[in-house]
Design a protein around this motif. Sequence first.
Motif, PDB file in Angstrom:
ATOM      1  N   SER A  60      42.674  19.095 -17.998  1.00  0.00           N
ATOM      2  CA  SER A  60      41.352  19.689 -18.208  1.00  0.00           C
ATOM      3  C   SER A  60      40.406  19.033 -17.205  1.00  0.00           C
ATOM      4  CB  SER A  60      40.885  19.464 -19.646  1.00  0.00           C
ATOM      5  OG  SER A  60      40.732  18.085 -19.910  1.00  0.00           O
ATOM      6  N   PRO A  61      39.309  19.701 -16.847  1.00  0.00           N
ATOM      7  CA  PRO A  61      38.403  19.130 -15.835  1.00  0.00           C
ATOM      8  C   PRO A  61      37.824  17.768 -16.211  1.00  0.00           C
ATOM      9  CG  PRO A  61      37.901  21.439 -16.210  1.00  0.00           C
ATOM     10  CD  PRO A  61      38.912  21.043 -17.248  1.00  0.00           C
ATOM     11  N   ASP A  62      37.664  17.495 -17.513  1.00  0.00           N
ATOM     12  CA  ASP A  62      37.131  16.198 -17.925  1.00  0.00           C
ATOM     13  C   ASP A  62      38.218  15.140 -18.100  1.00  0.00           C
ATOM     14  OD1 ASP A  62      38.354  16.952 -20.312  1.00  0.00           O
ATOM     15  OD2 ASP A  62      36.475  17.098 -21.448  1.00  0.00           O
ATOM     16  N   GLY A  63      39.487  15.513 -17.903  1.00  0.00           N
ATOM     17  CA  GLY A  63      40.587  14.569 -17.999  1.00  0.00           C
ATOM     18  C   GLY A  63      40.957  14.177 -19.416  1.00  0.00           C
ATOM     19  N   ARG A  64      40.415  14.864 -20.400  1.00  0.00           N
ATOM     20  CA  ARG A  64      40.702  14.512 -21.798  1.00  0.00           C
ATOM     21  C   ARG A  64      41.954  15.181 -22.351  1.00  0.00           C
ATOM     22  NH1 ARG A  64      34.686  14.477 -24.497  1.00  0.00           N
ATOM     23  NH2 ARG A  64      33.882  12.834 -23.147  1.00  0.00           N
ATOM     24  N   ARG A  65      42.396  16.267 -21.730  1.00  0.00           N
ATOM     25  CA  ARG A  65      43.568  16.998 -22.219  1.00  0.00           C
ATOM     26  C   ARG A  65      44.518  17.306 -21.069  1.00  0.00           C
ATOM     27  NH1 ARG A  65      39.249  18.722 -23.998  1.00  0.00           N
ATOM     28  NH2 ARG A  65      39.133  20.560 -22.704  1.00  0.00           N
ATOM     29  N   LEU A  66      45.798  17.257 -21.389  1.00  0.00           N
ATOM     30  CA  LEU A  66      46.838  17.614 -20.435  1.00  0.00           C
ATOM     31  C   LEU A  66      47.656  18.738 -21.060  1.00  0.00           C
ATOM     32  CD1 LEU A  66      48.468  17.025 -17.801  1.00  0.00           C
ATOM     33  CD2 LEU A  66      49.847  15.447 -19.182  1.00  0.00           C
ATOM     34  N   ALA A  67      47.709  19.871 -20.380  1.00  0.00           N
ATOM     35  CA  ALA A  67      48.536  20.995 -20.832  1.00  0.00           C
ATOM     36  C   ALA A  67      49.877  20.908 -20.113  1.00  0.00           C
ATOM     37  CB  ALA A  67      47.850  22.325 -20.521  1.00  0.00           C
ATOM     38  N   VAL A  68      50.952  21.084 -20.888  1.00  0.00           N
ATOM     39  CA  VAL A  68      52.305  21.024 -20.345  1.00  0.00           C
ATOM     40  C   VAL A  68      53.059  22.258 -20.812  1.00  0.00           C
ATOM     41  CG1 VAL A  68      54.481  19.744 -20.324  1.00  0.00           C
ATOM     42  CG2 VAL A  68      52.299  18.498 -20.373  1.00  0.00           C
ATOM     43  N   ALA A  69      53.594  23.006 -19.858  1.00  0.00           N
ATOM     44  CA  ALA A  69      54.409  24.170 -20.196  1.00  0.00           C
ATOM     45  C   ALA A  69      55.870  23.761 -20.147  1.00  0.00           C
ATOM     46  CB  ALA A  69      54.153  25.311 -19.218  1.00  0.00           C
ATOM     47  N   THR A  70      56.607  24.096 -21.192  1.00  0.00           N
ATOM     48  CA  THR A  70      58.049  23.882 -21.214  1.00  0.00           C
ATOM     49  C   THR A  70      58.714  25.257 -21.301  1.00  0.00           C
ATOM     50  OG1 THR A  70      58.408  23.790 -23.612  1.00  0.00           O
ATOM     51  CG2 THR A  70      57.621  21.765 -22.540  1.00  0.00           C
ATOM     52  N   SER A  71      60.005  25.271 -21.443  1.00  0.00           N
ATOM     53  CA  SER A  71      60.715  26.544 -21.533  1.00  0.00           C
ATOM     54  C   SER A  71      60.434  27.273 -22.838  1.00  0.00           C
ATOM     55  CB  SER A  71      62.220  26.319 -21.384  1.00  0.00           C
ATOM     56  OG  SER A  71      62.671  25.453 -22.406  1.00  0.00           O
ATOM     57  N   THR A  72      59.969  26.556 -23.857  1.00  0.00           N
ATOM     58  CA  THR A  72      59.795  27.172 -25.167  1.00  0.00           C
ATOM     59  C   THR A  72      58.405  27.059 -25.754  1.00  0.00           C
ATOM     60  OG1 THR A  72      60.499  25.143 -26.273  1.00  0.00           O
ATOM     61  CG2 THR A  72      62.216  26.788 -25.788  1.00  0.00           C
ATOM     62  N   LEU A  76      49.809  20.561 -25.819  1.00  0.00           N
ATOM     63  CA  LEU A  76      48.467  20.105 -25.496  1.00  0.00           C
ATOM     64  C   LEU A  76      48.381  18.635 -25.877  1.00  0.00           C
ATOM     65  CD1 LEU A  76      46.527  23.183 -26.898  1.00  0.00           C
ATOM     66  CD2 LEU A  76      47.169  22.735 -24.530  1.00  0.00           C
ATOM     67  N   PHE A  77      48.336  17.766 -24.860  1.00  0.00           N
ATOM     68  CA  PHE A  77      48.299  16.321 -25.063  1.00  0.00           C
ATOM     69  C   PHE A  77      46.872  15.816 -24.993  1.00  0.00           C
ATOM     70  CE2 PHE A  77      52.650  16.829 -23.557  1.00  0.00           C
ATOM     71  CZ  PHE A  77      53.357  15.919 -24.339  1.00  0.00           C
ATOM     72  N   GLU A  78      46.562  14.815 -25.805  1.00  0.00           N
ATOM     73  CA  GLU A  78      45.322  14.064 -25.659  1.00  0.00           C
ATOM     74  C   GLU A  78      45.553  13.109 -24.495  1.00  0.00           C
ATOM     75  OE1 GLU A  78      42.350  14.354 -27.130  1.00  0.00           O
ATOM     76  OE2 GLU A  78      43.172  16.093 -28.166  1.00  0.00           O
ATOM     77  N   GLY A  79      44.685  13.174 -23.496  1.00  0.00           N
ATOM     78  CA  GLY A  79      44.895  12.381 -22.289  1.00  0.00           C
ATOM     79  C   GLY A  79      44.917  10.883 -22.516  1.00  0.00           C
ATOM     80  N   ALA A  80      44.124  10.394 -23.483  1.00  0.00           N
ATOM     81  CA  ALA A  80      44.028   8.948 -23.706  1.00  0.00           C
ATOM     82  C   ALA A  80      45.202   8.390 -24.496  1.00  0.00           C
ATOM     83  CB  ALA A  80      42.716   8.629 -24.429  1.00  0.00           C
ATOM     84  N   THR A  81      45.731   9.167 -25.441  1.00  0.00           N
ATOM     85  CA  THR A  81      46.729   8.619 -26.363  1.00  0.00           C
ATOM     86  C   THR A  81      48.121   9.208 -26.213  1.00  0.00           C
ATOM     87  OG1 THR A  81      46.278  10.289 -28.054  1.00  0.00           O
ATOM     88  CG2 THR A  81      44.923   8.270 -28.095  1.00  0.00           C
ATOM     89  N   GLY A  82      48.222  10.406 -25.688  1.00  0.00           N
ATOM     90  CA  GLY A  82      49.507  11.077 -25.587  1.00  0.00           C
ATOM     91  C   GLY A  82      49.902  11.830 -26.834  1.00  0.00           C
ATOM     92  N   SER A  83      49.051  11.828 -27.862  1.00  0.00           N
ATOM     93  CA  SER A  83      49.378  12.636 -29.043  1.00  0.00           C
ATOM     94  C   SER A  83      49.301  14.105 -28.633  1.00  0.00           C
ATOM     95  CB  SER A  83      48.433  12.327 -30.205  1.00  0.00           C
ATOM     96  OG  SER A  83      47.109  12.675 -29.867  1.00  0.00           O
ATOM     97  N   SER A  84      50.130  14.938 -29.281  1.00  0.00           N
ATOM     98  CA  SER A  84      50.195  16.326 -28.822  1.00  0.00           C
ATOM     99  C   SER A  84      50.320  17.316 -29.965  1.00  0.00           C
ATOM    100  CB  SER A  84      51.380  16.515 -27.873  1.00  0.00           C
ATOM    101  OG  SER A  84      52.596  16.346 -28.579  1.00  0.00           O
ATOM    102  N   VAL A  85      49.992  18.555 -29.625  1.00  0.00           N
ATOM    103  CA  VAL A  85      50.173  19.702 -30.499  1.00  0.00           C
ATOM    104  C   VAL A  85      51.010  20.694 -29.712  1.00  0.00           C
ATOM    105  CG1 VAL A  85      49.000  21.639 -31.612  1.00  0.00           C
ATOM    106  CG2 VAL A  85      47.950  19.381 -31.636  1.00  0.00           C
ATOM    107  N   GLY A  86      52.029  21.257 -30.336  1.00  0.00           N
ATOM    108  CA  GLY A  86      52.877  22.229 -29.659  1.00  0.00           C
ATOM    109  C   GLY A  86      52.630  23.639 -30.177  1.00  0.00           C
ATOM    110  N   LEU A  87      52.561  24.579 -29.261  1.00  0.00           N
ATOM    111  CA  LEU A  87      52.401  25.991 -29.615  1.00  0.00           C
ATOM    112  C   LEU A  87      53.607  26.755 -29.102  1.00  0.00           C
ATOM    113  CD1 LEU A  87      48.738  26.415 -28.344  1.00  0.00           C
ATOM    114  CD2 LEU A  87      49.464  26.005 -30.690  1.00  0.00           C
ATOM    115  N   PRO A  88      54.281  27.523 -29.949  1.00  0.00           N
ATOM    116  CA  PRO A  88      55.421  28.292 -29.454  1.00  0.00           C
ATOM    117  C   PRO A  88      54.949  29.361 -28.471  1.00  0.00           C
ATOM    118  CG  PRO A  88      54.925  28.871 -31.730  1.00  0.00           C
ATOM    119  CD  PRO A  88      54.001  27.759 -31.348  1.00  0.00           C
TER     120      PRO A  88
END
Length: 183
Positions: A60-72, A76-88
Amino acid sequence: MPARTAPAAPVQPTWRPSHPEQFVLAWVSPAGRVVVGIPGRRPLWRSAPYVPRPRLLAWSPDGRRLAVATSTQLLLFEGATGSSVGLPLRGIRSLAYARDGRLAVAHGRSIELVGRDGSRHTIFSAPSVLVGLAWASDGRWVLTSLPRADQWVFVGPHRVVAVSNIRRQFGGAASLDGWAPGT
């Protein structure tokens, strides 16, 4: 002989914007983990090994979130902690954040906006596969391409504009990812 897994496909690393330490990078390790840190130093965090086949990374432009696309899925990762939410979400071809933090995802024949809470809203559906995403600097338009139709498609707040004959007009294929004249 034990089963072996293929290494993750090469994924372009991406710099984290707006971070006090200027050289924070997100990358995918040979084992397929997402790693955030300064190369050559101990990582700030790394993803759990459950992440299947990372393909794309976008901060994200503010560096707070990292989006990662996988095959499935889309993670959505929190940039500071690495905690994530997965969306199918299968078939992700492109990710792009607008300056205001909206995340556009091109998958299959659609573009969706994904909210910080994981909500999804389709803003465009096409007759064939979409490739690439690029936001206008003002965040009002998102550009994608329809290679089979040789078109760029501009999706705005209240209309869609297609530009045809990209190959002839611009000297390259109707793609936004890695576009180069004469390809």
